[in-house]
Design a protein around this motif. Structure first.
Motif, mmCIF file in Angstrom:
data_model
loop_
_atom_site.group_PDB
_atom_site.id
_atom_site.type_symbol
_atom_site.label_atom_id
_atom_site.label_comp_id
_atom_site.label_asym_id
_atom_site.label_seq_id
_atom_site.Cartn_x
_atom_site.Cartn_y
_atom_site.Cartn_z
ATOM 1 N N LYS A 20 0.804 -1.235 0.000
ATOM 2 C CA LYS A 20 0.000 0.000 0.000
ATOM 3 C C LYS A 20 0.833 1.280 0.000
ATOM 4 N N PRO A 21 1.682 1.447 -1.012
ATOM 5 C CA PRO A 21 2.539 2.631 -1.063
ATOM 6 C C PRO A 21 1.775 3.907 -1.415
ATOM 7 N N VAL A 22 2.368 5.024 -1.046
ATOM 8 C CA VAL A 22 1.823 6.339 -1.355
ATOM 9 C C VAL A 22 2.715 6.990 -2.406
ATOM 10 N N GLY A 23 2.088 7.739 -3.295
ATOM 11 C CA GLY A 23 2.855 8.449 -4.313
ATOM 12 C C GLY A 23 1.976 9.445 -5.032
ATOM 13 N N GLU A 24 2.393 9.822 -6.235
ATOM 14 C CA GLU A 24 1.568 10.740 -7.001
ATOM 15 C C GLU A 24 1.377 10.233 -8.420
ATOM 16 N N ILE A 25 0.236 10.623 -9.001
ATOM 17 C CA ILE A 25 -0.104 10.208 -10.354
ATOM 18 C C ILE A 25 0.914 10.806 -11.327
ATOM 19 N N ASP A 26 1.488 9.934 -12.156
ATOM 20 C CA ASP A 26 2.487 10.377 -13.125
ATOM 21 C C ASP A 26 1.908 10.398 -14.541
ATOM 22 N N LYS A 27 1.216 9.315 -14.916
ATOM 23 C CA LYS A 27 0.624 9.205 -16.257
ATOM 24 C C LYS A 27 -0.717 8.502 -16.165
ATOM 25 N N TYR A 28 -1.562 8.728 -17.185
ATOM 26 C CA TYR A 28 -2.875 8.092 -17.232
ATOM 27 C C TYR A 28 -3.121 7.529 -18.622
ATOM 28 N N SER A 29 -3.638 6.306 -18.693
ATOM 29 C CA SER A 29 -4.056 5.723 -19.960
ATOM 30 C C SER A 29 -5.575 5.639 -19.976
ATOM 31 N N LYS A 30 -6.195 6.480 -20.803
ATOM 32 C CA LYS A 30 -7.658 6.522 -20.878
ATOM 33 C C LYS A 30 -8.225 5.211 -21.429
ATOM 34 N N ILE A 31 -7.553 4.645 -22.399
ATOM 35 C CA ILE A 31 -8.031 3.408 -23.028
ATOM 36 C C ILE A 31 -8.057 2.260 -22.031
ATOM 37 N N LEU A 32 -6.987 2.114 -21.248
ATOM 38 C CA LEU A 32 -6.907 1.006 -20.293
ATOM 39 C C LEU A 32 -7.442 1.372 -18.910
ATOM 40 N N ASP A 33 -7.725 2.668 -18.694
ATOM 41 C CA ASP A 33 -8.157 3.184 -17.386
ATOM 42 C C ASP A 33 -7.188 2.775 -16.288
ATOM 43 N N ASN A 34 -5.910 3.037 -16.549
ATOM 44 C CA ASN A 34 -4.934 2.781 -15.494
ATOM 45 C C ASN A 34 -3.892 3.884 -15.435
ATOM 46 N N TYR A 35 -3.156 3.874 -14.356
ATOM 47 C CA TYR A 35 -2.241 4.966 -14.048
ATOM 48 C C TYR A 35 -0.837 4.446 -13.768
ATOM 49 N N ASP A 36 0.143 5.291 -14.057
ATOM 50 C CA ASP A 36 1.496 5.073 -13.565
ATOM 51 C C ASP A 36 1.643 6.002 -12.368
ATOM 52 N N ILE A 37 2.141 5.469 -11.262
ATOM 53 C CA ILE A 37 2.248 6.228 -10.025
ATOM 54 C C ILE A 37 3.699 6.274 -9.582
ATOM 55 N N LYS A 38 4.179 7.479 -9.365
ATOM 56 C CA LYS A 38 5.543 7.676 -8.885
ATOM 57 C C LYS A 38 5.496 7.587 -7.366
#
Length: 63
Positions: A20-38
C-alpha cells in the motif's frame, strides 16, 4: 460503473498489493483506465487500475 478519475500530480495510495505505497499520479491511460504512479519510495508503479487507487487524505505525517 463510472471509474474514479484522478489528476496528474494528485497524491494517492495504492490499495492492492505492494504494501500500500503512497505516491503521485504520473501518467494516465484513458483506453486502459490505469495509471502510472511515482511512489515516494522512488519506484514507479505502472499500469495500476483506478479501482486500486484512493486519494491520500493525510498530506502530513503525524509523529
Amino acid at each position: 460503473m463510472m471509474a474514479q478519475t484522478f489528476k496528474i500530480g494528485q497524491r494517492v495510495r495504492i490499495t492492492k498489493g505492494y504494501g500500500k505505497p503512497v505516491g503521485e499520479i504520473d501518467k494516465y491511460s484513458k483506453i486502459l483506465d490505469n495509471y502510472d504512479i511515482k511512489g515516494d519510495d522512488g519506484y514507479t508503479y505502472k499500469s495500476i487500475h483506478s479501482s486500486e487507487i484512493t486519494l491520500e487524505k493525510n498530506m502530513e505525517v503525524e509523529e
